[in-house]
Motif scaffolding. Sequence first.
Motif, short mmCIF file in Angstrom:
data_model
loop_
_atom_site.label_atom_id
_atom_site.label_comp_id
_atom_site.label_asym_id
_atom_site.label_seq_id
_atom_site.Cartn_x
_atom_site.Cartn_y
_atom_site.Cartn_z
N ALA A 126 0.96 -1.15 -0.17
CA ALA A 126 0.06 -0.09 0.12
C ALA A 126 0.96 1.28 -0.11
N ARG A 127 0.53 2.20 -0.90
CA ARG A 127 1.15 3.55 -1.02
C ARG A 127 -0.03 4.73 -0.81
N ASP A 128 0.39 5.60 0.06
CA ASP A 128 -0.65 6.82 0.55
C ASP A 128 -0.61 7.60 -0.59
N PRO A 129 -1.99 7.71 -1.55
CA PRO A 129 -1.76 8.72 -2.65
C PRO A 129 -1.62 10.08 -2.47
N VAL A 130 -1.43 10.56 -1.16
CA VAL A 130 -1.13 11.82 -0.91
C VAL A 130 0.40 12.02 -0.60
N SER A 131 0.80 11.28 0.05
CA SER A 131 2.27 11.33 0.38
C SER A 131 3.18 10.51 -0.58
N GLY A 132 2.57 9.40 -0.88
CA GLY A 132 3.47 8.39 -1.69
C GLY A 132 4.18 7.49 -0.97
N ASP A 133 4.15 7.59 0.18
CA ASP A 133 4.95 6.51 1.25
C ASP A 133 4.17 5.41 1.62
#
Length: 474
Positions: free
Chosen positions: A241-248
Amino acid sequence: MSFIPPFPTPHKSKSSFVLRFLRGWRSWLDVLFERSYRMKMGEIWQPGFNIYMINEPKWVRRILVEKAGEYPKHELMHRMLEPLLGSSIFTTNGAVWERQRRLVDQALEQARLKQVFPLMQDSVNDMLSRLDTQADGQPYEVDAEMTYVTADIIFRTILSEKLDGQDAHDIYDAFVEFQGHAQRAMMLMIYRLPAYFPRRASERSAQKIRTILSRLIAARYEKRAKGEDDAQDILSALMDARDPVSGDGFSYEEMVDQICMLFLAGHETSASALGWSLYLMSRCPDLQERMSAEIQSEIGERAFAFGDAKRLPMTRDVFREALRLYPPVGFFVREASETQCIRNKTVKAGSPIMISPWLIHRHRELWERPDEFDPDRFETAAGKESLKCAYMPFSNGPRVCPGAAFATQEALLILASIVRSFHIGIVDGFEPKPVGRVTIRSGNGIWLRLTRRVAPVQGVTCAAGQRDRVECGQ
């Protein structure tokens, strides 16, 4: 005759400051008094702050749904659960929680219910084999078995591991210990007293569980680093999983916290609700026969399949009613972010606001016959209305339990499988004693008698809206 299952008899009046402490040391349910089940808002004085109990549906909706951001989770909840859950979505707030929730929701979306259903079924089949060895009509304590099967399901769906008996036993014992220590630490913190010793004890109990889970998570990280991890489970989805906002994504430490949270939410709450469901069913033989007739009519003797739950409304409503009477998480604690007026009371910024599914589900003005076990209530107009405004076993709003659909599918599969294979009987002289701590469990276990069904039940199906009212023996 009607059946009112056991619950702590409420006191006639509010307990004094000292008596409230003594009663709450073992179980917060023991503090409740008669007006608790009728009031729209209550106020409890504590050293340095007041606690407010909100039961009125419009204010509950405002706090949990409409203005949820203005009522973050209170620090007390974090301090009580942090030894086990760390900084997970169950305890965090603000931007930290928003990021964590985006990642968890993304992972759970990837691990769809249909995908994990065969793993649930494998766990349930193993449970039926264990129960078959106990189906001799002798008293049998089912709480530990419900903990075993729900923990096994979580192990298989999150970690692609089958839970062995020793780990199941260790987890069950450790969480029982954790609940007791965490409850006492919570009481001491509320009273502004030193909580060092119960806090340390809760940390030791929590560490036993976290050690088992950390070992498996670390092994998966090592396999992934070597390119050898091809599992398609929830842990894999969380690692991807990757956060769509921060990318991390999640760090290893964050991953352990989230898995511990999913493990607790995915097995302890379900185990609690299932234990109570089986007890309620044991008191109602006619209800079991109706459930069995529905199962035979809709499923027969074939293996359960994904999607069968919607064909079993009787089983669904039995579980729904068990969640109403014994919600696994009996209270949520929020914090007023600013001073405000609620029902003519000035609630100062930082004040704890408690919303209790236990009280709301049994509120005298929100439910007909609130203390009575009646799974048919949801087919009536009054029951449907109460369901809309006064039912929240999985919370509500942005912080609603992300695994609610998972837990429901799991529970219906377990209950339907047990009813199809066994009669569930009472143990003479036994009555469970509800205890409110982190979850609501029976303080003396749940003892039942299991006997094998000889043949499928023949009879009329029990379609929704065409049922006779449940009649249960005392």
